[in-house]
Design a protein around this motif. Structure first.
Motif, PDB file in Angstrom:
ATOM      1  N   ALA A  69      -1.259   5.598  -9.628  1.00  2.00           N
ATOM      2  CA  ALA A  69      -1.131   4.261  -9.023  1.00  2.00           C
ATOM      3  C   ALA A  69      -2.194   3.940  -8.253  1.00  2.00           C
ATOM      4  O   ALA A  69      -2.388   4.793  -7.317  1.00  2.00           O
ATOM      5  CB  ALA A  69       0.163   3.903  -8.535  1.00  2.00           C
ATOM      6  N   PHE A  70      -2.876   2.932  -8.183  1.00  2.00           N
ATOM      7  CA  PHE A  70      -4.017   2.740  -7.500  1.00  2.00           C
ATOM      8  C   PHE A  70      -3.841   1.441  -6.656  1.00  2.00           C
ATOM      9  O   PHE A  70      -3.133   0.325  -6.905  1.00  2.00           O
ATOM     10  CB  PHE A  70      -5.438   2.104  -8.023  1.00  2.00           C
ATOM     11  N   LYS A  76      -7.802   3.102  -3.567  1.00  2.00           N
ATOM     12  CA  LYS A  76      -7.397   4.597  -3.380  1.00  2.00           C
ATOM     13  C   LYS A  76      -6.238   4.643  -4.374  1.00  2.00           C
ATOM     14  O   LYS A  76      -5.152   4.021  -4.531  1.00  2.00           O
ATOM     15  CB  LYS A  76      -7.134   4.912  -2.032  1.00  2.00           C
ATOM     16  N   PRO A  77      -6.345   5.978  -4.853  1.00  2.00           N
ATOM     17  CA  PRO A  77      -5.089   6.481  -5.655  1.00  2.00           C
ATOM     18  C   PRO A  77      -3.997   6.981  -4.652  1.00  2.00           C
ATOM     19  O   PRO A  77      -4.246   7.616  -3.678  1.00  2.00           O
ATOM     20  CB  PRO A  77      -5.531   7.598  -6.528  1.00  2.00           C
ATOM     21  N   LEU A  78      -2.783   6.405  -4.917  1.00  2.00           N
ATOM     22  CA  LEU A  78      -1.614   6.772  -4.144  1.00  2.00           C
ATOM     23  C   LEU A  78      -0.871   8.042  -4.677  1.00  2.00           C
ATOM     24  O   LEU A  78       0.123   8.315  -3.913  1.00  2.00           O
ATOM     25  CB  LEU A  78      -0.567   5.672  -4.098  1.00  2.00           C
ATOM     26  N   ASN A  79      -1.121   8.553  -5.804  1.00  2.00           N
ATOM     27  CA  ASN A  79      -0.457   9.723  -6.531  1.00  2.00           C
ATOM     28  C   ASN A  79      -1.228  10.489  -7.404  1.00  2.00           C
ATOM     29  O   ASN A  79      -2.444   9.824  -7.918  1.00  2.00           O
ATOM     30  CB  ASN A  79       0.964   9.404  -6.923  1.00  2.00           C
ATOM     31  N   PRO A  85     -10.970   7.188  -5.805  1.00  2.00           N
ATOM     32  CA  PRO A  85     -10.773   5.722  -5.756  1.00  2.00           C
ATOM     33  C   PRO A  85     -11.605   5.051  -6.827  1.00  2.00           C
ATOM     34  O   PRO A  85     -12.513   5.542  -7.306  1.00  2.00           O
ATOM     35  CB  PRO A  85     -10.989   5.271  -4.223  1.00  2.00           C
ATOM     36  N   VAL A  86     -11.069   3.717  -6.890  1.00  2.00           N
ATOM     37  CA  VAL A  86     -11.885   2.990  -7.898  1.00  2.00           C
ATOM     38  C   VAL A  86     -12.437   1.916  -6.811  1.00  2.00           C
ATOM     39  O   VAL A  86     -12.034   1.436  -5.873  1.00  2.00           O
ATOM     40  CB  VAL A  86     -11.064   2.246  -8.838  1.00  2.00           C
ATOM     41  N   PRO A  87     -13.572   1.142  -7.270  1.00  2.00           N
ATOM     42  CA  PRO A  87     -14.249   0.190  -6.503  1.00  2.00           C
ATOM     43  C   PRO A  87     -13.132  -0.983  -6.230  1.00  2.00           C
ATOM     44  O   PRO A  87     -12.597  -1.350  -7.242  1.00  2.00           O
ATOM     45  CB  PRO A  87     -15.597  -0.141  -7.023  1.00  2.00           C
ATOM     46  N   VAL A  88     -13.303  -1.822  -4.942  1.00  2.00           N
ATOM     47  CA  VAL A  88     -12.578  -3.021  -4.937  1.00  2.00           C
ATOM     48  C   VAL A  88     -13.675  -4.135  -4.648  1.00  2.00           C
ATOM     49  O   VAL A  88     -14.366  -3.804  -3.945  1.00  2.00           O
ATOM     50  CB  VAL A  88     -11.771  -2.839  -3.556  1.00  2.00           C
TER      51      VAL A  88
END
Length: 109
Positions: A69-70, A76-79, A85-88
Motif C-alpha cells: 500500500a502506498f 511512500k510504501p506502508l508495507n 516510494p512513487v512520485p507524488v
C-alpha cells in the motif's frame, strides 16, 4: 511545462483510481473517501504493475498484485514487499477540470 487537463472531477469515482498518461508519465489519479484528489506515480515500485488497478482505502492505494500500500500523501510504501516510494504530483482543480504537471512533484519530506 504547464499543467495538463487529465480528466474532469465528475469522471472520478470516490475511492477509485484512474490511470492517465501525461507526456509519457503514467499517473494514478485518485479521489479518496473525503473527496480529495491525489496523483501518484502509477507503477508499483515492487513490480511493473499499474497501481490504478489496485484498491483505494482511506489515504492509500494498494497494489493488487502483491499488496503493498502506498500513501497518497507521500508516495511512500506502508508495507512490504515494496520499499521504494512513487512520485507524488501536485493537483490543481480548475472548475470541473483536474490538472497535473508531471514535471512538478510535491515535496513530501
Amino acid at each position: 511545462m504547464s499543467a495538463t487537463r487529465v480528466c474532469s472531477l465528475s469522471e472520478l469515482e470516490q475511492d477509485t483510481a484512474l490511470r492517465v498518461v501525461v507526456d509519457g508519465t503514467a499517473i494514478a489519479v485518485v479521489k479518496d473517501s473525503e473527496g480529495e484528489v491525489h496523483a501518484i506515480g502509477d507503477t508499483c515500485t515492487h513490480g511493473d504493475i499499474s497501481l490504478a488497478e489496485g484498491f483505494v482505502e482511506g489515504e492509500t492505494l494498494e497494489c493488487w498484485a502483491h499488496g503493498s500500500a502506498f500513501s497518497l500523501l507521500t508516495g511512500k510504501p506502508l508495507n512490504l514487499p515494496a520499499y521504494e516510494p512513487v512520485p507524488v504530483f501536485a493537483v490543481t482543480i480548475d472548475g470541473d477540470d483536474v490538472l497535473i504537471d508531471p514535471a512538478v512533484t510535491k515535496d513530501v519530506n
